[in-house]
Design a protein around this motif. Sequence first.
Motif, PDB file in Angstrom:
ATOM      1  N   GLY A 236      -1.425  -4.220  -4.622  1.00 22.85           N
ATOM      2  CA  GLY A 236      -0.582  -3.291  -3.876  1.00 22.85           C
ATOM      3  C   GLY A 236       0.542  -3.931  -3.101  1.00 22.85           C
ATOM      4  O   GLY A 236       1.243  -3.237  -2.355  1.00 22.85           O
ATOM      5  N   LEU A 251      -3.201   2.764 -10.782  1.00 21.96           N
ATOM      6  CA  LEU A 251      -3.084   3.860  -9.825  1.00 21.96           C
ATOM      7  C   LEU A 251      -4.322   4.741  -9.949  1.00 21.96           C
ATOM      8  O   LEU A 251      -4.359   5.700 -10.730  1.00 21.96           O
ATOM      9  CB  LEU A 251      -1.806   4.660 -10.102  1.00 21.96           C
ATOM     10  CG  LEU A 251      -1.261   5.531  -8.979  1.00 21.96           C
ATOM     11  CD1 LEU A 251      -1.093   4.733  -7.684  1.00 21.96           C
ATOM     12  CD2 LEU A 251       0.070   6.135  -9.387  1.00 21.96           C
ATOM     13  N   THR A 255      -2.191   6.319  -2.891  1.00 14.10           N
ATOM     14  CA  THR A 255      -1.580   5.042  -2.520  1.00 14.10           C
ATOM     15  C   THR A 255      -0.303   5.288  -1.732  1.00 14.10           C
ATOM     16  O   THR A 255       0.461   6.215  -2.035  1.00 14.10           O
ATOM     17  CB  THR A 255      -1.245   4.218  -3.781  1.00 14.10           C
ATOM     18  OG1 THR A 255      -2.448   3.966  -4.497  1.00 14.10           O
ATOM     19  CG2 THR A 255      -0.591   2.899  -3.418  1.00 14.10           C
TER      20      THR A 255
END
Length: 309
Positions: A236, A251, A255
Amino acid sequence: MLLDKPELLVRGSFDEAAPVMLSGKLVVHLQETIRVRSLKLTFNGRVDTFVSQSAGGSSAKDEHREIVSHEWVFLEPQKPPVMWGPENRSFDFDLLFQGDNPETVVTALGKIRYQLQATLERTSFHGNLVATTDVPVKRGPMPGAPWALALMESIEAAGDWNQQLDYRVSVPTRSLKDSELFHTRFELEPRTKGLKLISVGVLIKEYARYYSTSGEPLHRFARVVARNENYISPLGTCSTVPRKSDECMDLVDATSVQIPMAIPKAYSGIQYDILTDVIEIRHRIKFLIKVRDSSMLLCRVQRLISVLK
């Protein structure tokens, strides 16, 4: 020249803005004795467009005119000349600048500029001493005006992509200042499995339109003035270094990613929003989300929104 304020800020639209004061000191610093005939300071504002150079039209449609002109004479022409120096001499000056004058803009095809020029005239065998400085003119809203309230609003864009991804993008303010750093937040929530987040990005586009004095559109031009695209690692973290799709983030859950953007310096890198009879400048911000779906197809999600610069 030492200005009391480095720029002139006019508040309100052309038909409501009050005059503002241009003031300062002209300082003559002499390290030796010289003969002086006269000393004057001029303030000039001009509009110049050069659309014919790009559009290939007639130069008769280019605009060249003076907006404002004022002169202060601190030493009338002397005969014989007077002796000055070595010394420092200071001369105060001020002028009410009318609020219906247009703001400063400097593009390749058109300019509105204001300039102070000091000229110390010497005897015929010596060159005159000349100094110039630009006086930027900016326009802001009247306190409490709808325009002022709009500047305080945030920028938000939300939607879904192919029923596979919900997204929300936000910037804290709709007013972007030159040389300022701001952050864009991307909130992403997958609605299907197998998505990879490749990158998120933001760019600012500047749109310029040029007109004749009769209102005829002559030329339009758009350019990207700032851009930042960040690639997302499996953990990330963000980086401007490109990554292969397989090396990017899966994903899986909701997020949030935040990336910075630096606004260029005014006039050399970006213009202010402006609307005059011959030049119009506007800006839009564009958000980008790049993902790969479960079928390995690389897709781009884009949104374009107007901003105030």
